[in-house]
Design an enzyme around this catalytic site. Structure first.
Site, mmCIF file in Angstrom:
data_model
loop_
_atom_site.group_PDB
_atom_site.id
_atom_site.type_symbol
_atom_site.label_atom_id
_atom_site.label_comp_id
_atom_site.label_asym_id
_atom_site.label_seq_id
_atom_site.Cartn_x
_atom_site.Cartn_y
_atom_site.Cartn_z
ATOM 1 N N LYS A 173 0.701 -0.939 0.127
ATOM 2 C CA LYS A 173 0.394 0.061 -0.186
ATOM 3 C C LYS A 173 0.889 1.717 -0.363
ATOM 4 O O LYS A 173 0.999 2.116 -0.709
ATOM 5 C CB LYS A 173 -0.914 -0.159 0.731
ATOM 6 C CG LYS A 173 -1.590 1.168 1.403
ATOM 7 C CD LYS A 173 -2.549 1.465 2.400
ATOM 8 C CE LYS A 173 -3.673 2.780 2.348
ATOM 9 N NZ LYS A 173 -4.331 2.083 3.639
ATOM 10 N N GLU A 187 10.622 -4.231 3.894
ATOM 11 C CA GLU A 187 11.033 -5.925 3.797
ATOM 12 C C GLU A 187 10.789 -5.762 2.409
ATOM 13 O O GLU A 187 11.753 -6.507 1.853
ATOM 14 C CB GLU A 187 10.355 -6.919 4.571
ATOM 15 C CG GLU A 187 10.230 -6.646 5.851
ATOM 16 C CD GLU A 187 9.534 -5.485 6.734
ATOM 17 O OE1 GLU A 187 9.117 -4.437 6.213
ATOM 18 O OE2 GLU A 187 9.611 -6.117 7.725
ATOM 19 N N GLY A 225 -4.287 -1.587 5.160
ATOM 20 C CA GLY A 225 -3.334 -2.791 4.793
ATOM 21 C C GLY A 225 -4.719 -4.511 4.929
ATOM 22 O O GLY A 225 -4.608 -5.622 4.079
ATOM 23 N N ARG A 226 -5.154 -4.330 6.074
ATOM 24 C CA ARG A 226 -5.650 -5.718 6.722
ATOM 25 C C ARG A 226 -6.870 -5.665 6.087
ATOM 26 O O ARG A 226 -7.737 -7.210 6.779
ATOM 27 C CB ARG A 226 -5.516 -6.148 8.070
ATOM 28 C CG ARG A 226 -5.727 -4.690 9.128
ATOM 29 C CD ARG A 226 -5.640 -4.496 10.441
ATOM 30 N NE ARG A 226 -6.322 -3.720 11.073
ATOM 31 C CZ ARG A 226 -5.421 -2.405 11.067
ATOM 32 N NH1 ARG A 226 -4.419 -2.449 10.737
ATOM 33 N NH2 ARG A 226 -5.479 -1.458 11.623
ATOM 34 N N GLU A 238 -4.169 -6.773 15.015
ATOM 35 C CA GLU A 238 -3.603 -5.135 14.129
ATOM 36 C C GLU A 238 -3.748 -3.630 14.405
ATOM 37 O O GLU A 238 -4.702 -2.842 15.093
ATOM 38 C CB GLU A 238 -2.789 -5.027 13.679
ATOM 39 C CG GLU A 238 -1.935 -4.259 12.829
ATOM 40 C CD GLU A 238 -1.267 -4.063 12.025
ATOM 41 O OE1 GLU A 238 -1.266 -4.343 10.622
ATOM 42 O OE2 GLU A 238 -0.230 -4.051 11.716
ATOM 43 N N HIS A 295 -3.256 -32.568 18.540
ATOM 44 C CA HIS A 295 -2.106 -33.020 19.243
ATOM 45 C C HIS A 295 -0.971 -32.272 19.542
ATOM 46 O O HIS A 295 0.067 -32.296 19.557
ATOM 47 C CB HIS A 295 -1.642 -34.181 18.567
ATOM 48 C CG HIS A 295 -2.600 -35.019 17.589
ATOM 49 N ND1 HIS A 295 -2.838 -35.714 18.342
ATOM 50 C CD2 HIS A 295 -3.303 -34.622 16.875
ATOM 51 C CE1 HIS A 295 -4.048 -37.094 17.618
ATOM 52 N NE2 HIS A 295 -4.424 -35.837 16.944
ATOM 53 N N LYS A 345 10.129 -0.261 13.576
ATOM 54 C CA LYS A 345 10.570 0.027 12.050
ATOM 55 C C LYS A 345 10.860 0.858 12.218
ATOM 56 O O LYS A 345 12.557 0.958 11.583
ATOM 57 C CB LYS A 345 9.602 0.629 11.167
ATOM 58 C CG LYS A 345 8.310 -0.891 11.049
ATOM 59 C CD LYS A 345 7.031 -0.025 10.563
ATOM 60 C CE LYS A 345 5.744 -0.450 9.502
ATOM 61 N NZ LYS A 345 5.423 -0.723 8.758
HETATM 62 O O1 F6P Z 1 2.458 -4.213 9.947
HETATM 63 C C1 F6P Z 1 2.281 -2.863 9.702
HETATM 64 C C2 F6P Z 1 1.968 -2.398 8.524
HETATM 65 O O2 F6P Z 1 0.934 -1.297 7.637
HETATM 66 C C3 F6P Z 1 0.157 -3.257 7.495
HETATM 67 O O3 F6P Z 1 -0.263 -2.836 8.982
HETATM 68 C C4 F6P Z 1 0.648 -3.866 6.626
HETATM 69 O O4 F6P Z 1 -0.854 -4.985 6.274
HETATM 70 C C5 F6P Z 1 1.681 -3.549 6.678
HETATM 71 O O5 F6P Z 1 2.616 -3.351 7.270
HETATM 72 C C6 F6P Z 1 2.430 -3.492 4.657
HETATM 73 O O6 F6P Z 1 2.720 -2.444 4.963
HETATM 74 P P1 F6P Z 1 2.102 -1.449 2.984
HETATM 75 O O7 F6P Z 1 1.516 -3.264 2.585
HETATM 76 O O8 F6P Z 1 2.512 -0.750 2.525
HETATM 77 O O9 F6P Z 1 3.611 -2.055 2.666
#
Ligand code: F6P
Length: 532
Positions: free
Chosen positions: A206, A212, A268-269, A354, A385, A495
């Site tokens: 987003k 990462e 995002g979620r 979250e 189990h 972060k």
């Molecule tokens: O964990 C923080 C967060 O912003 C989440 O809410 C989101 O889904 C994820 O990192 C990835 O964010 P992006 O889609 O901006 O890479």
């Protein structure tokens, strides 16, 4: 200072109800009330909810509904569907319901109907996914795409990963891979198993700033350019972006035509229903993606229109509040008796924890009550189990959501019957327990609650309805707790601190001041990293 919520009439009435129910026994409740099972069941959008094995009576449910009413649930629900900026700390709407609005009804955001641009997104997703799946979209060397790699994390990974794992036939083409962690293992597996000439990377982010994802995308791009060297199409034909930040995707080097946009008002979620679902359409075909949307829309309509006392997300949320705030439970176990839903607990962890892992109210006040529980779970029967011992004999009562799928999808009825028998038996065991005279170690207390969500079958529609059910459950809990389920300020500090630590690990000066433990770790690691 005590919050208005814990001083409210509905809250105090529930505290009294908890005391009144101290000796409540589920076994006796069923024995004395033959109609309990039928009264405490709901059907909606192809799902059924049996909530009769919960530590409640009809009167308890009425008091819980009083709480929902006191917390203006109907007003909040209407505000969400009307596109109001209910994400108050970010000044945004939360309109994931628009993303799957397959009806002809308009959905307005800032005074204009957003459905035309959403339909345009669907069209682009359909055209692109069908071009890739049909061999029209070719790699730089003229070969069709055989492997898709979704690079993303959190909401840009968990939803697509869950849906594809749940619905893609084993061995079906194209092959889907997911790279989320900055740990290089996932990427190295892609490099080892994929042919660059027939691999398409979908960089899903987003913000298009997530450390990462950008690191993985850069390494993937370098791999493409190295392996398809000297070919000007090495990136253009093998890398697309899904983002709300088209500008950053362009700076990274994604061609403008290869960017699939979504909007700031998509959390995002809550985003798998947007262009974040591109990997789903690529893996399953756009038709299946649309069926997923249709199922979620059916649940949206149920949530939007059903009276609160007959409203599946509301019932699940009220039970969640009853255990979290009046039974002081600290966790919720989500146990899907379908291996295809094995990734559901991981998706739910982000959705619930979250969204509602907050300790400040919507208007910024410290709160004096518990909010989101810890969510955990695994597919049944495997969890039996592993951690079910604690569920049956542990000192903590942990409420359980069982999820079952009635129809056998694999043509192996004997296995499916065994799976369902275990599902039903586990709920019965939690309820009945076992008294063993003279052998306390074998005694099982029972009287432990569970809810059962049953899907007729596991197809795209029913999965969409299930995921939307939990999205709305989380929303209702958030409104009762007077918190904002749509921001996530708590993840920013970690972060931010990673930057100076990384600089210190690289030996750059000015890596910031650290406590002795953090500094000791940095020194220890620097000595080892730079050796490797
Ligand atoms: O964990 C923080 C967060 O912003 C989440 O809410 C989101 O889904 C994820 O990192 C990835 O964010 P992006 O889609 O901006 O890479």
């Amino acid at each position: 200072m005590a919050s208005a919520l814990t001083q409210s009439a509905a809250w105090k009435a529930l505290q009294q109800e908890r005391q009144r129910m101290a000796a409540f026994k589920l076994k006796q409740a069923f024995a004395g009330d033959p109609g309990r099972y039928d009264r405490m069941r709901l059907a909606a959008a192809g799902l059924t909810l049996d909530f009769s094995k919960n530590l409640v009576e009809d009167g308890t449910m009425l008091l819980l509904h009083d709480l929902a009413e006191q917390q203006r649930m109907i007003t909040h629900r209407a505000a969400m569907f009307a596109g109001e900026k209910i994400n108050n700390t970010e000044g945004r709407a939360a309109l994931h319901i628009a993303l799957r609005n397959i009806s002809n009804r308009a959905v307005t955001q800032d005074g204009h109907d957003i459905m035309p641009e959403i339909r345009a997104c669907w069209k682009r997703m359909e055209e692109f996914s069908e071009a890739v799946r049909g061999g029209k979209w070719l790699g730089a060397t003229g070969e069709p795409i055989t492997d898709i790699v979704n690079i993303g994390i959190g909401g840009s990974d968990l939803g697509p990963r869950l849906v594809i794992d749940a619905l893609q036939e084993p061995g079906a083409a194209p092959h889907l891979h997911f790279v989320a962690n900055v740990d290089p293992l996932e990427l190295q597996r892609v490099f080892a198993n994929c042919n660059p000439a027939t691999t398409l990377f979908v960089v899903t982010s987003k913000t298009f700033t997530t450390q990462e994802t950008i690191a993985n995308a850069a390494s993937a791009r370098a791999w493409l350019q190295r392996k398809i060297s000297g070919n000007p199409k090495a990136v253009r034909q093998h890398m697309v972006a899904v983002t709300a930040n088209r500008q950053a995707a362009g700076v990274f080097g994604i061609e403008s035509d290869n960017v699939f946009d979504f909007w700031e008002w998509v959390g995002g979620r809550y985003s798998l229903w947007s262009a974040v679902g591109l990997s789903i359409a690529l893996a399953l075909g756009f038709g299946k993606f649309r069926a997923l949307l249709a199922g979620a829309h059916a649940m949206d309509e149920h949530f939007r229109t059903a009276p609160l006392t007959q409203n599946m997300p509301v019932i699940l949320a009220l039970l969640g509040v009853w255990y979290r705030n009046f039974h002081d439970t600290s966790a919720l176990a989500v146990l899907p008796y379908a291996q295809a839903l094995n990734l559901l607990p991981a998706w739910l962890q982000q959705l619930e924890m979250e969204s509602n892992g907050k300790s400040v109210s919507r208007d910024g006040k410290e709160i004096d009550y518990q909010t989101a529980p810890v969510i955990f779970g695994a597919a049944g029967t495997t969890g039996q189990h592993s951690f079910y011992q604690l569920l049956h004999q542990g000192t903590a009562m942990i409420p359980v959501h069982f999820i079952g799928v009635a129809e056998d999808a694999h043509g192996m009825p004997a296995h499916h019957k065994a799976l369902l028998a275990n599902l039903v038996a586990q709920g019965e065991a939690l309820l009945t327990g076992r008294i063993t005279a003279g052998s306390p170690h074998r005694a099982i207390p029972g009287n432990r609650p569970s809810s059962l969500i049953m899907l007729e079958r596991l197809d795209a529609e029913k999965l969409g309805a299930l995921l939307a059910l939990y999205e709305h459950k989380v929303f209702v809990e958030g409104m009762i707790w007077d918190i904002n389920p749509f921001d996530q300020w708590g993840v920013e500090l970690g972060k931010q601190l990673a930057g100076p630590v990384l600089d210190a690990l690289k030996g750059h000066p000015g890596g910031g001041q650290h406590d002795a433990s953090t500094q000791g770790l940095i020194d220890y690691l620097r000595g080892r990293i730079n050796r490797s």
